[in-house]
Design an enzyme around this catalytic site. Structure first.
Site, PDB file in Angstrom:
ATOM      1  N   GLU A 420      66.656  25.871 -12.675  1.00 34.04           N
ATOM      2  CA  GLU A 420      66.440  27.556 -12.082  1.00 34.04           C
ATOM      3  C   GLU A 420      67.900  28.203 -11.576  1.00 34.04           C
ATOM      4  O   GLU A 420      67.305  29.251 -11.043  1.00 34.04           O
ATOM      5  CB  GLU A 420      65.371  27.956 -11.913  1.00 34.04           C
ATOM      6  CG  GLU A 420      64.667  27.445 -12.496  1.00 34.04           C
ATOM      7  CD  GLU A 420      62.813  27.173 -11.865  1.00 34.04           C
ATOM      8  OE1 GLU A 420      63.010  28.045 -11.479  1.00 34.04           O
ATOM      9  OE2 GLU A 420      62.164  26.557 -12.403  1.00 34.04           O
ATOM     10  N   GLU A 496      60.563  20.943 -16.605  1.00 29.74           N
ATOM     11  CA  GLU A 496      59.370  21.434 -16.011  1.00 29.74           C
ATOM     12  C   GLU A 496      58.270  22.232 -16.682  1.00 29.74           C
ATOM     13  O   GLU A 496      58.939  22.303 -17.425  1.00 29.74           O
ATOM     14  CB  GLU A 496      60.314  21.945 -15.090  1.00 29.74           C
ATOM     15  CG  GLU A 496      59.278  22.268 -13.718  1.00 29.74           C
ATOM     16  CD  GLU A 496      59.749  23.027 -12.668  1.00 29.74           C
ATOM     17  OE1 GLU A 496      61.113  22.779 -12.023  1.00 29.74           O
ATOM     18  OE2 GLU A 496      59.061  23.779 -11.729  1.00 29.74           O
TER      19      GLU A 496
END
Length: 619
Positions: A420, A496
């Site tokens: 991220e 994820e």
């Protein structure tokens, strides 16, 4: 090429004393420096400890340790609020000091200290002189101690410091992974230059590329290397030997008939024995476990292990071991992997940092595929004092150490260069991705590279996603169909997924699906109907994987609860550990464990009963 290996000498065992050790001259001695360390938080008062060691896990818990007043952007927060349990509410902030004595009959010709990880910013002194340092607490690093060691007594000292707001979860503190001392002659094998790669498997025959390199002086005499591959019975299945080139390197190919291929279902390991000779005299020798297997990703085949397409059934794991803290523990790692395998899980993502060598050895032997991750941030900081302080200077070196240290583990199926990353919207981020990925390719052509992206539109618009071998998307499963149309790779990975939250044995009524449920007791319902605003329930991920071949699998957040990040109770004291786990902080399965088991475990039936929710007044 030869099938007649030279006979090897047996290595002598080191004599280890209570607080010292004596090294006997021989090709190589490796000593685990586990006992007889002294530890202090103030460099004045000392206690004897064993390594691996986490100075903070003993507590006490207190909201003051890393109290933060922040808005967690990853949770979509706009306003700053008090966060008391974000990094576990344990006393991990501050300095730590370690020291240990070594004794040598003679000053070693070559001596290296190998640290598998020290939290954090470790500085190493030998006999009072700076011998080496590293910035990243999650990475392995090596210190050439040769110039500083002498005959008789020697002192090794390690100074560590953890500063506030440098982690988004509990990092632990101390020399929390193993340390070893390697002593050899003037010329020795370079462990990180040994490389075993399966090039191809066809017609019941495996083609293997092998390489080895050296450290120290190999310029005198006739220096040659021999590499032998043995099966699990110790029988020689292939061998080669040759003189080193001008750079102290050796490369060749092995051909193995009827290879036993490594997989989660059959984690077969061979022994790769590398020997170094000078004028026909053995001067160094090293044996490691390796596996024969191939990894590929493509639009046509998706993810393939040994040429067979399969969907990755993975979980994300932080590095802490719950109540045991960050100090790596082999028995606890074995327990974790066995619990996940029984659920039907076949892969682990080391979120969001370099794994320990011990964890990779356990995954090799038990049969668990691994995405080995590196960073949680690059240049833009997610927390005030995080890795962004070091990225520009250290990132290339950190990726290099990650790959060199772990590339011989068959369990690792891909590298991850980030999680991220805020720069995913930018051209700069795209070029950093390209650079880090290329370092991985240069050092290890056998594996693809990925990273977890949480801003799908931004990452696709900038080209950030398109440069990756494996485009990984964190959540946003409802955007998969739009995203795949812009990906030349022709596939994507749920790097994820889920972020379903639950507390073991806690049942809330009425039963409702919610992405914002909170309660006065600081618990989440174990009916697995609650998730986070950015995420979803498990069925949403399975629907995409079942319906579309181009979704190559997932890594669920998370396999086990971990210390810190107590979403959705970031502002609720004394909440200080996660609710995301399929198993709780002690490793006990929640109800969700059996939901995943019913989907993933194809070898056994699953029957699990929960308290009923349709009784009167419970609807």
């Amino acid at each position: 090429m030869t099938n007649n290996p030279i006979n090897m000498r047996n290595l002598l065992l080191p004599l280890v004393l209570l607080f010292s050790l004596t090294i006997v001259a021989q090709p190589r001695t490796e000593i685990s420096l586990s006992d007889n360390w002294e530890f202090s938080r103030d460099s004045i008062h000392w206690e004897t400890v064993s390594v691996p060691h986490d100075w903070a896990i003993a507590g006490p818990f207190d909201k003051k340790w890393d109290l933060q007043f922040v808005a967690i952007e990853q949770n979509g927060e706009k306003e700053k609020t008090e966060k008391s349990g974000r990094s576990g509410s344990l006393p991990w902030i501050g300095k730590g000091y370690y020291r240990r004595e070594l004794v040598f009959d003679d000053a070693p010709a070559s001596a290296w200290l190998i640290f598998d990880g020290a939290m954090s910013e470790p500085v190493v002194y030998v006999n009072g002189k700076l011998a080496g340092h590293w910035a990243y607490g999650y990475n392995a690093f090596r210190v050439d101690a040769t110039p500083f060691l002498r005959q008789g007594k020697n002192k090794v000292e390690v100074v560590l410091q953890n500063i506030e707001e440098s982690s988004r979860w509990y990092p632990g503190g101390g020399i929390y992974r193993p340390v070893k001392l390697v002593v050899a002659g003037k010329g020795m094998l370079d462990d990180w230059a040994t490389y075993f790669r399966t090039v191809a498997v066809h017609d019941n025959r495996a083609e293997i590329e092998v390489a080895c390199g050296t450290l120290g002086d190999v310029s005198t005499g006739k220096v040659a290397a021999e590499i032998i591959l043995r099966d699990d019975k110790g029988r020689v299945v292939a061998a080669c030997h040759s003189a080193l080139d001008g750079k102290g390197m050796f490369k060749d190919r092995l051909h193995v008939r009827r290879p036993q291929l490594w997989s989660p279902e059959s984690p077969y390991l061979y022994a790769l024995e590398t020997s170094l000779y000078r004028d026909l005299k053995l001067i160094d020798q090293k044996s490691i476990k390796v596996g024969i297997r191939t990894v590929a990703v493509s639009k046509e085949g998706g993810f393939q292990l040994n040429g067979v397409s399969r969907k990755i059934k993975g979980v994300c794991l932080h590095h802490d071991l719950g109540p045991l803290g960050a100090a790596v523990n082999k028995a606890a790692l074995i327990r974790q992997v066995k619990i996940m395998k029984e659920m039907g899980c076949d892969a682990i993502r080391t979120a969001h940092n370099m794994p320990s060598t011990l964890q990779m050895e356990v995954c090799d032997s038990l049969g668990m595929m691994v995405m080995a991750e590196s960073f949680d941030m690059w240049i833009y900081p997610k927390c005030k004092n995080g890795y962004a302080r070091f990225f520009k200077e250290w990132s290339d070196r950190d990726i290099t150490n990650l790959v060199l240290n772990h590339r011989n583990h068959p369990s690792i199926i891909m590298w991850s260069i980030g999680n991220e990353i805020p720069e995913q919207w930018s051209e700069e981020g795209r070029e950093i991705s390209r650079r880090l990925q290329q370092i991985c390719h240069d050092l290890d052509p056998s594996r693809p590279v990925t990273q977890g992206m949480d801003k799908a539109e931004a990452a696709l618009k900038s080209g950030f996603a398109q440069v990756m071998d494996v485009p990984g998307f964190n959540y946003r499963v409802h955007k998969y169909e739009k995203s795949i149309k812009q990906l030349p790779q022709g596939f994507l990975l749920g790097s994820e997924t889920a972020s379903t939250v639950s507390s073991r044995g806690v049942y809330k009524f009425p039963v409702e699906v919610s992405d914002h449920a909170v309660y006065d007791d600081g618990q989440c319902s174990s009916y697995d109907t609650e998730y986070c605003s950015w995420s979803n329930l498990p069925d949403d991920d399975w629907r995409m994987q079942d319906d579309f071949s181009w979704v190559i699998g997932e890594f669920v957040w998370t396999g086990f609860d971990y210390l810190g990040e107590p979403t959705p109770y970031d502002e609720y004291w004394p909440s200080r550990s996660s609710y995301f786990g399929i198993c709780d902080l002690a490793g006990l399965p929640k109800d969700r464990y059996y939901l995943y088991r019913s989907k993933w475990n194809k070898d056994s039936h699953t029957l699990h009963i929960l308290p009923h929710w349709t009784w009167p007044k419970r609807i």
